[in-house]
Design a protein around this motif. Structure first.
Motif, short mmCIF file in Angstrom:
data_model
loop_
_atom_site.label_atom_id
_atom_site.label_comp_id
_atom_site.label_asym_id
_atom_site.label_seq_id
_atom_site.Cartn_x
_atom_site.Cartn_y
_atom_site.Cartn_z
N ALA A 9 37.51 54.98 42.25
CA ALA A 9 36.32 55.65 42.62
C ALA A 9 35.22 54.76 43.03
O ALA A 9 34.27 55.07 43.80
CB ALA A 9 35.67 56.50 41.49
N ILE A 10 35.61 53.24 42.64
CA ILE A 10 34.42 52.31 43.07
C ILE A 10 35.20 51.52 44.25
O ILE A 10 36.37 51.19 44.47
CB ILE A 10 34.34 51.37 41.62
N ASP A 11 34.34 51.19 45.22
CA ASP A 11 34.58 50.52 46.50
C ASP A 11 34.92 49.15 46.46
O ASP A 11 35.56 48.47 47.28
CB ASP A 11 33.70 51.09 47.67
N GLU A 12 34.06 48.34 45.51
CA GLU A 12 34.22 46.91 45.62
C GLU A 12 34.81 46.49 44.47
O GLU A 12 35.13 46.87 43.41
CB GLU A 12 32.68 46.47 45.86
N GLY A 13 35.21 44.99 44.61
CA GLY A 13 35.85 44.25 43.45
C GLY A 13 36.21 43.00 43.87
O GLY A 13 35.82 42.39 44.86
N ILE A 14 37.41 42.42 43.14
CA ILE A 14 38.06 41.20 43.21
C ILE A 14 39.39 41.25 43.19
O ILE A 14 39.96 42.26 42.63
CB ILE A 14 37.37 40.21 42.16
N ASP A 15 40.10 40.35 43.66
CA ASP A 15 41.59 40.15 43.47
C ASP A 15 41.96 38.70 42.83
O ASP A 15 41.11 37.71 43.11
CB ASP A 15 42.16 39.76 44.95
N ILE A 16 42.78 38.65 41.98
CA ILE A 16 43.08 37.59 41.25
C ILE A 16 44.55 37.21 41.48
O ILE A 16 45.47 38.23 41.50
CB ILE A 16 42.55 37.53 39.74
N ASP A 17 44.87 35.86 41.79
CA ASP A 17 46.34 35.54 41.83
C ASP A 17 46.36 34.45 41.06
O ASP A 17 46.17 33.30 40.91
CB ASP A 17 46.33 35.02 43.28
N VAL A 18 47.18 34.84 39.89
CA VAL A 18 47.30 33.74 38.89
C VAL A 18 48.56 32.89 39.23
O VAL A 18 49.05 32.02 38.34
CB VAL A 18 47.72 34.23 37.45
N ASP A 19 49.47 33.18 40.35
CA ASP A 19 50.73 32.30 40.62
C ASP A 19 50.38 31.16 41.45
O ASP A 19 51.12 30.36 41.61
CB ASP A 19 51.68 33.08 41.11
N SER A 20 48.99 31.06 41.97
CA SER A 20 48.69 29.96 42.76
C SER A 20 48.15 28.83 41.88
O SER A 20 47.96 29.06 40.66
CB SER A 20 47.51 30.41 43.89
N THR A 21 48.23 27.74 42.59
CA THR A 21 47.93 26.42 41.67
C THR A 21 46.73 25.77 42.48
O THR A 21 46.89 25.13 43.43
CB THR A 21 49.04 25.41 41.51
#
Length: 273
Positions: A9-21
Motif C-alpha cells: 500500500a505504500i509507494d516508496e522505499g529501499i532495496d537492499i542487496d546483501v550479496d554485493s561487496t
C-alpha cells in the motif's frame, strides 16, 4: 539476494542487496522496504513521543517479518559498512524527500540547535532545516560530548545494571561489555563518547549522561535570553533507544528553562509490523 517489498500500500522505499561487496542499499520509487521514505505526492512527517518528548521524523523505520529494518539506509548515509548503489541519485532523492516533508511541518520555533555529531550529513541537514523551518536563532555547538573514559569512571549507574539483571555474574558481564565499548570509542572515535558503541542497546540506560552544556554557554546571559521560555527544536539523525534525546534534554534543563523542546530526526524509532 534482493528483498522484495513488504507493504504494497505504500509507494516508496529501499532495496537492499546483501550479496554485493560491500552490501548496497538503493532508493526505490516503486515499493516500501524497511523504511517509508515518503510519497512525493503526499509527503508527511511522522510524530512520536520518545522518553516524554515530542519527536518529528522524516522517514519511518520498520522492522519486518524477515528481521530486517532501515538500518542499511542509515549506515549508507553515515558511510558505515553499507554503500549506496547509485550514490548521487540515491542521496539526492532522499534529500529531496527531506525537503518536501520538512516543508509540511507548519511549525515555528524560537531557536534550532543540533546534537554533537562527526557525521557531515548532519551538517548538511542542519543547513536545510535552517532554510526550511521558521526560527529566530540557531546554535551549532551548544552541546559537548563527554570523553569516553570520563563517562566510564564517573557516569555509569551500577545500581541500574543490578536492578535490571539481578544476577551478579550477568551484571559483571554487562559492565565488561560497556568497557569494551569504551575501548572501541578510544580506538575509533578519538576518545569521545558515543552510544553507537554501547551494545546491546538496553545497556544505554546505565549511562547517566553523555553530554553537557559548556561553561561558554552557561555563563553567557545572551544564550539564556535565546533559550529561556523559548520553543526549541533539536536536530538529531535517528532514534534508537532515545537515550541521546533524554541526555540532551536533561543537559539543557540543568542550565536553561525553555518553554518546550521538540526533536527533529531523519528516522523514527523502529516501528514493528
Amino acid at each position: 539476494m534482493i528483498y522484495d517489498g513488504i507493504k504494497d500500500a505504500i509507494d516508496e522505499g529501499i532495496d537492499i542487496d546483501v550479496d554485493s561487496t560491500p552490501p548496497t542499499v538503493a532508493f526505490n520509487p516503486n515499493h516500501q522496504n524497511y523504511v517509508n521514505t515518503n510519497s512525493p505526492w503526499n509527503p508527511r512527517p511522522f510524530y512520536n513521543e520518545v522518553r516524554g518528548y515530542k519527536v518529528i521524523s522524516i522517514f519511518e523505520r520498520t522492522a519486518t517479518s524477515d528481521r530486517q529494518d532501515g538500518n542499511p539506509l542509515i549506515w549508507a548515509l553515515k558511510g558505515k559498512d553499507w554503500e549506496f548503489k547509485n550514490p548521487h541519485y540515491d542521496l539526492m532523492s532522499l534529500l529531496r524527500r527531506f525537503v518536501a516533508v520538512t516543508k509540511e511541518l507548519n511549525e515555528t520555533f524560537d531557536i534550532i540547535v543540533t546534537t554533537p555529531s562527526k557525521n557531515s550529513l548532519n551538517n548538511e541537514i542542519f543547513k536545510r532545516v535552517l532554510r526550511l523551518v521558521p526560527h529566530k536563532s540557531s546554535l551549532v555547538e551548544l552541546f559537548t560530548k563527554y570523553e569516553a573514559n570520563w563517562v566510564y569512571e564517573h557516569l555509569i549507574d551500577t545500581k541500574c545494571l543490578e536492578d535490571k539483571y539481578k544476577d551478579e555474574v550477568v551484571v559483571s558481564r554487562m559492565k565488561k561489555r560497556i568497557y569494551r565499548g569504551i575501548l572501541e570509542m578510544n580506538q575509533k572515535n578519538d576518545g569521545v563518547f558515543s552510544y553507537k558503541y554501547i551494545k546491546p542497546n538496553e545497556l544505554r540506560d546505565a549511562i547517566v549522561q553523555s553530554m553537557y552544556i559548556s561553561d561558554e554557554y552557561k555563563d553567557n546571559l545572551e544564550y539564556a535570553e535565546m533559550i529561556n521560555n523559548k520553543r526549541m527544536l533539536i536536530l538529531d539523525d535517528t532514534v534508537t533507544s532515545g537515550k541521546t534525546i533524554s541526555d540532551s534534554a536533561n543537559a539543557l534543563l540543568d542550565t536553561f528553562d525553555p518553554k518546550d523542546i521538540t526533536f527533529l530526526t531523519l528516522f523514527t524509532p523502529l516501528n514493528k509490523t
